[in-house]
Write an enzyme that holds these catalytic residues in place. Sequence first.
Site, PDB file in Angstrom:
ATOM      1  N   ALA A   1       5.043   4.345  -3.994  1.00  0.00           N
ATOM      2  CA  ALA A   1       4.679   3.521  -5.320  1.00  0.00           C
ATOM      3  C   ALA A   1       3.780   4.026  -6.099  1.00  0.00           C
ATOM      4  CB  ALA A   1       4.632   1.935  -4.784  1.00  0.00           C
TER       5      ALA A   1
ATOM      6  N   GLN B   1       0.794  -1.268  -0.024  1.00  0.00           N
ATOM      7  CA  GLN B   1       0.053  -0.065   0.022  1.00  0.00           C
ATOM      8  C   GLN B   1       0.754   1.433  -0.074  1.00  0.00           C
ATOM      9  OE1 GLN B   1      -2.754  -0.124  -1.125  1.00  0.00           O
ATOM     10  NE2 GLN B   1      -4.024  -1.727  -0.144  1.00  0.00           N
ATOM     11  N   SER B   2       1.947   1.057  -0.464  1.00  0.00           N
ATOM     12  CA  SER B   2       2.958   2.300  -0.427  1.00  0.00           C
ATOM     13  C   SER B   2       2.403   3.507  -1.512  1.00  0.00           C
ATOM     14  CB  SER B   2       4.344   1.908  -1.327  1.00  0.00           C
ATOM     15  OG  SER B   2       4.925   2.990  -1.547  1.00  0.00           O
ATOM     16  N   ASN B   3       2.361   4.692  -0.562  1.00  0.00           N
ATOM     17  CA  ASN B   3       1.912   5.956  -1.599  1.00  0.00           C
ATOM     18  C   ASN B   3       3.142   6.166  -2.491  1.00  0.00           C
ATOM     19  OD1 ASN B   3      -0.256   6.546   0.147  1.00  0.00           O
ATOM     20  ND2 ASN B   3       1.193   6.953   1.921  1.00  0.00           N
TER      21      ASN B   3
END
Length: 356
Positions: free
Chosen positions: A88, A84-86
Amino acid sequence: MEATISAVRALMDAKPRAALGFYPTPLYKLERLSEMLGVSLYIKRDDFSGMSLFGGNKVRKLEYLLGDAVAKGCDTVFTYGATQSNHAMQTVTACRRLGLAPILYLNAYVQPNENDIRSNMLLDRILGAEMHIVEGLDGETEADTEARCFAMGKAHAARLEAQGRECYDIPLGGASYIGSAAFIGGYCELREQCAQMKIDPDYLFTATGTGGTLAGLMAGRRLLDAKAKVIAVAVSRKSAEYEAKCASLANECLEWIGGDKRISAEDITVNRDYFAPGYEQPNEAATEAIRLLARTEGLLLDPVYSGKAFAGLLGHVRGGKITPGSTVVFWHTGGATALFAEKEILGPLAEAEGAC
Ligand SMILES: Cc1ncc(COP(=O)(O)O)c(C=O)c1O
């Protein structure tokens, strides 16, 4: 100060940059919460940076990172993070805007459910990123899994380069000196806005993860000799060397742009009281902070980063560590897509309890 700001801006302008975000991001006073807390509280809306509806601090970093990638003739971009990386998701968004191919190696801290793909992973899918989900192996620490992601990304890039592609590698959170230096420009922007509004903040609060945002802000603060004490609230467990690492990253940023000043670990303040139980794991203080800002100002934070940072700000004010009447800026780094993530990331925010 104005002369210094334009000199620092000239150093930043000499670096390759891809125009991605909408700057300056707004800075304004939170009137209702200021009155409630007894301080003059301002918010710097980097969540409003664009380039999509889901902005945040990574867009500043990506302007310089992808500016560098384009200047080097790259056509493919690798980066890393949690599923859930912002960072990325924003890298993928920016790559699409610039016509670059995004490839992600994502660490499954929280296991995605294939029948209910949410939040940033959903956006990554819609944006068509090539995604590799890497699960932790038995006996492996999170750092080990991360290291395995980097190794897989490097090997993949080597294969593509052998076929004639040009690959660019962006580290976790975009926290290289090139990405982090973007926040020197961010600090210039803040000082310009403060001058216009005739305020001189005493404190600046922000979330800190990889440390890139903090390093860049500290480098900018040093170059401009600004007064505001920066208090960075950790969103995950940090080693005892974290401050020294951030200082050395800040100094790499300063060296890269040709700035003539340096900082030391003692200049950096990181508060470790608000991240527990861990990264992407909700806590009561952040839940309360998110509800409070939403219900007094109609503003949304997220449970992973900005909610924990704002809980830190509230804790400092309520605990008397901030003198009443002080001018405080909260740097909103974005991340609100996490409000639509898995329940284990969101915590109790969906429950009706606590309505006021
Ligand atoms: C919303 C949000 N806030 C804060 C941070 C922390 O920034 P940094 O990694 O530069 O410390 C991140 C990083 O991923 C983020 O996505």
